[in-house]
Motif scaffolding. Structure first.
Motif, mmCIF file in Angstrom:
data_model
loop_
_atom_site.group_PDB
_atom_site.id
_atom_site.type_symbol
_atom_site.label_atom_id
_atom_site.label_comp_id
_atom_site.label_asym_id
_atom_site.label_seq_id
_atom_site.Cartn_x
_atom_site.Cartn_y
_atom_site.Cartn_z
ATOM 1 N N GLY A 3 0.960 -1.171 -0.111
ATOM 2 C CA GLY A 3 0.033 -0.216 0.093
ATOM 3 C C GLY A 3 0.758 1.359 0.080
ATOM 4 N N ILE A 4 2.013 1.084 -0.013
ATOM 5 C CA ILE A 4 3.100 2.355 -0.198
ATOM 6 C C ILE A 4 4.032 2.133 -1.217
ATOM 7 C CG2 ILE A 4 2.744 2.967 2.282
ATOM 8 C CD1 ILE A 4 5.591 1.655 2.732
ATOM 9 N N ILE A 5 4.534 3.317 -1.846
ATOM 10 C CA ILE A 5 5.790 3.171 -2.653
ATOM 11 C C ILE A 5 6.930 2.873 -1.799
ATOM 12 C CG2 ILE A 5 6.836 4.303 -4.503
ATOM 13 C CD1 ILE A 5 4.580 6.055 -5.138
ATOM 14 N N PHE A 6 7.365 1.742 -1.688
ATOM 15 C CA PHE A 6 8.078 1.033 -0.490
ATOM 16 C C PHE A 6 9.604 1.989 -0.563
ATOM 17 C CE2 PHE A 6 9.688 -1.641 2.528
ATOM 18 C CZ PHE A 6 11.074 -2.038 2.290
ATOM 19 N N SER A 7 10.092 2.146 -2.114
ATOM 20 C CA SER A 7 11.419 2.687 -2.114
ATOM 21 C C SER A 7 11.320 4.092 -1.967
ATOM 22 C CB SER A 7 11.736 2.699 -3.781
ATOM 23 O OG SER A 7 10.711 3.318 -4.552
ATOM 24 N N ALA A 8 10.226 4.578 -1.418
ATOM 25 C CA ALA A 8 10.280 6.150 -1.156
ATOM 26 C C ALA A 8 10.303 6.417 0.314
ATOM 27 C CB ALA A 8 9.128 6.956 -1.826
ATOM 28 N N TYR A 9 10.624 5.289 0.999
ATOM 29 C CA TYR A 9 10.304 5.372 2.500
ATOM 30 C C TYR A 9 11.643 4.975 3.299
ATOM 31 C CZ TYR A 9 5.165 6.281 2.429
ATOM 32 O OH TYR A 9 4.015 6.672 2.063
#
Length: 117
Positions: free
Chosen positions: A26-32
């Protein structure tokens, strides 16, 4: 819907090892930036380790040299390898996804790690 699901906790003897996993959706993992935190009974939640979007890592002094955080953006997963476990490592371990100022952070539900002496 954002989900961070931790796994890999359990009961281990002092001196043993565990590998915790946190699978994100549910998130853009690489951006976190991804972090592991822990909370022992009666204590505040504290940072254990963090890995940035660029792959840089940082560790609490208490686990430095015996822990390793890693991430795989293709698998939307972050791991925490913990070695030479001590009784003071006993805590609930939480995964956190932090966009570092570009939105809200998210937490997992936690996984219990118990180290017996």
């Amino acid at each position: 819907q954002v989900q961070l699901v931790e796994s890999g906790g359990g009961l281990v003897q002092s001196g043993g090892s565990l590998r915790l996993s946190c699978a994100a959706s549910g998130i853009i993992f690489s951006a976190y930036a991804m972090g592991w935190y822990r909370q022992a009974p009666g204590k505040q939640r504290e940072l254990v380790a963090v890995v940035t979007t660029g792959g840089s890592t940082n560790y609490a002094d208490s686990v430095k040299g015996r822990s390793r955080i890693s991430r795989d953006n293709a698998k939307n997963t972050v791991w925490l390898q913990m070695n030479s476990l001590k009784s003071e490592d006993t805590a609930i371990y939480y995964c956190k996804a932090d966009p570092l100022g570009y939105g809200r952070a998210f937490w997992g539900q936690g996984t219990q790690v118990t180290v017996s002496s």
